[in-house]
Design a protein around this motif. Structure first.
Motif, short mmCIF file in Angstrom:
data_model
loop_
_atom_site.label_atom_id
_atom_site.label_comp_id
_atom_site.label_asym_id
_atom_site.label_seq_id
_atom_site.Cartn_x
_atom_site.Cartn_y
_atom_site.Cartn_z
N ASN A 46 0.61 -0.93 0.15
CA ASN A 46 -0.24 -0.02 0.46
C ASN A 46 0.72 1.19 -0.26
O ASN A 46 0.36 2.41 -0.88
CB ASN A 46 -1.25 0.23 1.32
N ARG A 90 -6.58 -3.19 -5.77
CA ARG A 90 -8.43 -3.48 -5.27
C ARG A 90 -9.14 -2.95 -4.22
O ARG A 90 -9.04 -1.38 -3.88
CB ARG A 90 -8.81 -4.98 -5.64
N ASN A 91 -7.49 -3.13 -3.02
CA ASN A 91 -7.69 -2.50 -1.65
C ASN A 91 -7.81 -0.92 -1.85
O ASN A 91 -7.87 -0.48 -1.53
CB ASN A 91 -7.16 -3.07 -1.10
N SER A 116 -10.85 1.09 -3.41
CA SER A 116 -12.68 0.11 -3.38
C SER A 116 -12.01 1.05 -1.41
O SER A 116 -10.99 1.52 -0.87
CB SER A 116 -12.27 -1.02 -2.86
N CYS A 117 -13.39 0.97 -1.25
CA CYS A 117 -14.25 1.35 0.00
C CYS A 117 -14.77 0.43 0.26
O CYS A 117 -15.57 0.31 -0.18
CB CYS A 117 -14.41 3.23 -0.16
N GLN A 118 -15.61 0.48 1.72
CA GLN A 118 -16.64 0.09 2.25
C GLN A 118 -17.66 1.06 2.63
O GLN A 118 -17.11 1.69 3.41
CB GLN A 118 -15.92 -0.67 2.96
N GLU A 136 -4.91 -7.75 -5.58
CA GLU A 136 -5.51 -7.53 -4.31
C GLU A 136 -4.69 -5.86 -3.73
O GLU A 136 -5.86 -5.41 -3.16
CB GLU A 136 -5.70 -8.94 -3.64
N ALA A 137 -3.68 -5.87 -3.82
CA ALA A 137 -3.26 -5.23 -3.34
C ALA A 137 -3.93 -3.25 -3.72
O ALA A 137 -3.93 -2.46 -3.53
CB ALA A 137 -1.45 -4.79 -3.66
#
Length: 87
Positions: free
Chosen positions: A16, A49-50, A53-55, A46-47
């Motif tokens: 990150n 995408r993270n 993205s957000c939740q 995956e890194a």
């Protein structure tokens, strides 16, 4: 610290930090002229995408719905049918 980073020949850091320019800037890391070696590159998708993205929590979604409902009620008479549909 930034002084140690500037003098370092090898820097190890998490994905990150490496992939995010604001994170690199925050620690004073420039990749210009650097050789970047990525261990376990199968984790890169995956890194990435993270990073992008957000939740959303249910309370945030409920608040957004409430605000949109109030907005559409307040301005319904000013909005053309098509614009109201897009809300």
């Amino acid at each position: 610290n930034k002084e140690s980073l500037a003098a370092a020949e090898v820097v190890v850091l998490p994905y990150n930090t490496l992939l995010s320019k604001p994170a690199r800037d925050a620690i004073g890391l420039s990749l210009k002229g650097s050789l970047v070696i990525i261990d376990e590159a199968h984790n890169l998708p995956e890194a990435l995408r993270n990073l992008t993205s957000c939740q959303l929590t249910l309370p945030v979604i409920e608040a957004a719905l409430s605000q949109m409902t109030l907005y559409s009620k307040k301005y319904a008479s000013r909005l053309a049918g098509r614009n109201l549909f897009y809300l």
